[in-house]
Design an enzyme around this catalytic site. Structure first.
Site, PDB file in Angstrom:
ATOM      1  N   GLN A  33       0.816  -1.220   0.000  1.00 43.63           N
ATOM      2  CA  GLN A  33       0.000   0.000   0.000  1.00 43.63           C
ATOM      3  C   GLN A  33       0.853   1.276   0.000  1.00 43.63           C
ATOM      4  O   GLN A  33       0.345   2.355  -0.306  1.00 43.63           O
ATOM      5  CB  GLN A  33      -0.981  -0.017   1.175  1.00 43.63           C
ATOM      6  CG  GLN A  33      -2.043  -1.108   0.992  1.00 43.63           C
ATOM      7  CD  GLN A  33      -3.036  -1.197   2.144  1.00 43.63           C
ATOM      8  OE1 GLN A  33      -3.189  -0.264   2.925  1.00 43.63           O
ATOM      9  NE2 GLN A  33      -3.705  -2.334   2.258  1.00 43.63           N
ATOM     10  N   ARG A  54     -11.338   0.751  -0.306  1.00 44.69           N
ATOM     11  CA  ARG A  54     -10.916  -0.631  -0.489  1.00 44.69           C
ATOM     12  C   ARG A  54     -10.977  -1.043  -1.962  1.00 44.69           C
ATOM     13  O   ARG A  54     -10.152  -1.817  -2.429  1.00 44.69           O
ATOM     14  CB  ARG A  54     -11.770  -1.566   0.377  1.00 44.69           C
ATOM     15  CG  ARG A  54     -11.161  -2.944   0.529  1.00 44.69           C
ATOM     16  CD  ARG A  54     -11.972  -3.814   1.457  1.00 44.69           C
ATOM     17  NE  ARG A  54     -13.269  -4.156   0.868  1.00 44.69           N
ATOM     18  CZ  ARG A  54     -13.997  -5.197   1.246  1.00 44.69           C
ATOM     19  NH1 ARG A  54     -13.594  -5.975   2.234  1.00 44.69           N
ATOM     20  NH2 ARG A  54     -15.147  -5.444   0.676  1.00 44.69           N
ATOM     21  N   HIS A 177      -7.122 -12.565   8.948  1.00 41.90           N
ATOM     22  CA  HIS A 177      -7.395 -11.243   8.371  1.00 41.90           C
ATOM     23  C   HIS A 177      -8.371 -10.464   9.225  1.00 41.90           C
ATOM     24  O   HIS A 177      -8.156  -9.303   9.565  1.00 41.90           O
ATOM     25  CB  HIS A 177      -7.913 -11.324   6.933  1.00 41.90           C
ATOM     26  CG  HIS A 177      -8.213  -9.969   6.381  1.00 41.90           C
ATOM     27  ND1 HIS A 177      -9.433  -9.350   6.559  1.00 41.90           N
ATOM     28  CD2 HIS A 177      -7.424  -9.077   5.739  1.00 41.90           C
ATOM     29  CE1 HIS A 177      -9.365  -8.132   6.019  1.00 41.90           C
ATOM     30  NE2 HIS A 177      -8.173  -7.949   5.524  1.00 41.90           N
ATOM     31  N   HIS A 203      -7.148  -8.076  12.399  1.00 45.63           N
ATOM     32  CA  HIS A 203      -7.901  -6.818  12.285  1.00 45.63           C
ATOM     33  C   HIS A 203      -9.222  -6.993  13.021  1.00 45.63           C
ATOM     34  O   HIS A 203      -9.920  -7.977  12.784  1.00 45.63           O
ATOM     35  CB  HIS A 203      -8.317  -6.557  10.830  1.00 45.63           C
ATOM     36  CG  HIS A 203      -7.242  -6.148   9.884  1.00 45.63           C
ATOM     37  ND1 HIS A 203      -7.105  -6.733   8.654  1.00 45.63           N
ATOM     38  CD2 HIS A 203      -6.304  -5.163   9.945  1.00 45.63           C
ATOM     39  CE1 HIS A 203      -6.117  -6.138   7.986  1.00 45.63           C
ATOM     40  NE2 HIS A 203      -5.608  -5.198   8.748  1.00 45.63           N
ATOM     41  N   GLU A 206     -12.710  -2.333  13.263  1.00 44.98           N
ATOM     42  CA  GLU A 206     -12.189  -1.100  12.666  1.00 44.98           C
ATOM     43  C   GLU A 206     -13.333  -0.215  12.194  1.00 44.98           C
ATOM     44  O   GLU A 206     -13.241   1.012  12.238  1.00 44.98           O
ATOM     45  CB  GLU A 206     -11.266  -1.444  11.478  1.00 44.98           C
ATOM     46  CG  GLU A 206     -10.728  -0.212  10.739  1.00 44.98           C
ATOM     47  CD  GLU A 206      -9.788  -0.545   9.592  1.00 44.98           C
ATOM     48  OE1 GLU A 206      -9.689  -1.735   9.234  1.00 44.98           O
ATOM     49  OE2 GLU A 206      -9.154   0.371   9.062  1.00 44.98           O
ATOM     50  N   HIS A 240      -6.395  -2.148  15.336  1.00 44.07           N
ATOM     51  CA  HIS A 240      -7.447  -1.126  15.377  1.00 44.07           C
ATOM     52  C   HIS A 240      -8.266  -1.215  16.678  1.00 44.07           C
ATOM     53  O   HIS A 240      -8.131  -0.377  17.534  1.00 44.07           O
ATOM     54  CB  HIS A 240      -8.373  -1.153  14.144  1.00 44.07           C
ATOM     55  CG  HIS A 240      -7.635  -1.042  12.856  1.00 44.07           C
ATOM     56  ND1 HIS A 240      -6.815   0.022  12.573  1.00 44.07           N
ATOM     57  CD2 HIS A 240      -7.570  -1.880  11.766  1.00 44.07           C
ATOM     58  CE1 HIS A 240      -6.281  -0.149  11.363  1.00 44.07           C
ATOM     59  NE2 HIS A 240      -6.709  -1.292  10.858  1.00 44.07           N
ATOM     60  N   ASP A 291       0.415   0.899   8.975  1.00 44.60           N
ATOM     61  CA  ASP A 291      -0.711   0.308   8.259  1.00 44.60           C
ATOM     62  C   ASP A 291      -0.699   0.606   6.758  1.00 44.60           C
ATOM     63  O   ASP A 291      -0.009  -0.058   6.002  1.00 44.60           O
ATOM     64  CB  ASP A 291      -2.010   0.773   8.947  1.00 44.60           C
ATOM     65  CG  ASP A 291      -3.250   0.025   8.469  1.00 44.60           C
ATOM     66  OD1 ASP A 291      -3.136  -0.790   7.534  1.00 44.60           O
ATOM     67  OD2 ASP A 291      -4.343   0.251   9.021  1.00 44.60           O
TER      68      ASP A 291
HETATM   69 ZN   LIG Z   1      -4.457  -3.478   8.125  1.00 45.67          ZN
END
Ligand SMILES: [Zn+2]
Length: 418
Positions: A33, A54, A177, A203, A206, A240, A291
């Site tokens: 990312q 996303r 995930h 995760h 979030e 998160h 992140d």
């Molecule tokens: Zn992440």
């Protein structure tokens, strides 16, 4: 309740011409990312949200192969080291080719990340991600999610393959995930199969939409469900954990799990604000992650962690502890404590030296140097970084800065044409 054991003194010391601190652990990274940072800041719909972001991220993810992932991750890790991070937890789900078929070496993408860590000299806890379903209802992965997917056996085989990469600089942990991407029975099978000391990251909570789906389908909020269905302890890092009830927040603090707070990404994605003050009061363990890498700076993460709290409470100096009135020092204590728990790396001599002659540090003393590092100016004052006995940054520059930046520019131009 105060749990003093959760925080570690950052052990800053004054040297002849600098201030020495332990390196900072970056608890949450999706390396690819880095190459799309700043490219999702145009409105596509008045209701732009995490979920529209996303879609952009998925389009971009489709373009990567092991070589481009290596080039982008190398640039990212150089930036991390120059900013004072000495270790990174890489939450990695770009496993397969874009059409979903495994590479000839099923660990090819993982090994590209390991190579980037070794080439740059950052310590890495590689967290291959188990990603199975496209929602709490168990729907199959969409076309653009196919390269993320494994069944339980394929996932455990990948973790096994990566064992031969493990040494003083590279650890391997497990990432689930999210609850929406891992069905309950698969979670149980994987947790039962892993070694007892393996670090587990997930995760969680979030987005409000995720909390609502969890309530609708599992009849419990995500953190509530996790604690009812898994033995969550110090091995766990909850990434998160933004949307919590009081009971959930206390359960996390009591369990010894670490919350990986990612303030700049959470702000960028409009996630929400972690209840830091209440969590500190409960003795909760926490650390930071960059992140999505719209910022690669522990200073900015910690600054925004504190500023978010100030903005909503309309008070100042929120992140303090009994006996620790300095916000900077309290924040650095929090992240120092997170390192061993979340990365699995033990005590070592990794450190940064801040430039004592920097304008923002002139006349600093042991009582205020942490505050001045975190809360003054925008020039990076990290001068030297030593990881695993190797000097990786000197005079503010990584030893391979130019070469790796050139590789990044070439790879990113190709990615943007894809
Ligand atoms: Zn992440």
């Amino acid at each position: 309740m105060q749990n003093g054991g959760m925080h570690t003194d950052p052990q800053m010391t004054s040297t002849a011409d600098g201030w020495r601190f332990p390196t900072i652990a970056n608890l949450h990274s999706h390396a690819f990312q880095r190459a799309m940072a700043g490219m999702a800041e145009r409105q596509t719909d008045p209701a732009d949200s995490f979920w529209t972001w996303r879609e952009t991220m998925y389009r971009f993810a489709a373009a990567f192969d092991p070589d481009s992932l290596h080039a982008v991750a190398s640039q990212l890790y150089v930036e991390m080291l120059e900013a004072g991070y000495g270790s990174v937890c890489e939450f990695h789900y770009l496993h397969h080719a874009a059409d979903g078929r495994p590479y000839a070496d099923p660990a090819a993408m993982s090994r590209a990340l390991v190579r980037a860590a070794r080439d740059t000299g950052i310590r890495m806890t590689l967290l291959p991600v188990l990603y199975m379903t496209g929602g709490f209802d168990g729907r199959a992965l969409g076309d653009r999610q196919r390269r993320f997917g494994h069944d339980v056996d394929g996932y455990l085989a990948l973790v096994d393959l990566l064992r031969n990469e493990v040494d003083d600089m590279i650890h391997v942990g497990c990432a689930l995930h999210s609850l929406r991407a891992v069905p309950p029975d698969a979670m149980q099978l994987v947790l039962a199969a892993l070694p007892r000391d393996m670090r587990i990251h997930i995760h969680i909570a979030e987005q409000i939409g995720e909390v609502q789906d969890s309530l609708a389908i599992r009849d419990a909020r995500p953190v509530e469900w996790l604690y009812a269905n898994a033995d969550v302890d110090e091995r766990w890092t909850l990434v998160h954990a933004t949307h919590l009830t009081e009971e959930e927040m206390l359960a996390i603090a009591d369990s010894g799990a670490t919350v990986a707070i990612c303030p700049t990404t959470e702000a960028n994605l409009g996630d929400g604000l972690f209840p830091l003050r209440d969590y500190l009061d409960a003795g909760g363990a926490w650390g930071i992650g960059s992140d999505s890498h719209i910022s690669v700076s522990p200073v900015e993460e910690l600054r925004w962690l504190e500023y978010g709290q100030r903005l909503v409470t309309r008070h100042r100096n929120i992140a303090v502890q009994p006996g620790s009135p300095s916000v900077g020092r309290t924040l650095l204590s929090g992240v120092a404590g997170s390192r061993a728990r979340s990365t699995g790396f033990g005590a070592d001599d990794d450190h940064v030296i801040l430039d004592a002659s920097a304008a923002t540090l002139v006349g600093a003393g042991v009582d205020d140097v942490a505050d001045r590092w975190i809360f003054s100016g925008n020039a990076n004052v990290v001068r030297d970084v030593v990881v695993g006995g190797q000097s990786v940054v000197g005079g503010g520059r990584h030893r391979e800065h130019e070469k790796i930046a050139a590789g990044y520019r070439a790879a990113t131009r190709l990615l943007m044409q894809a």
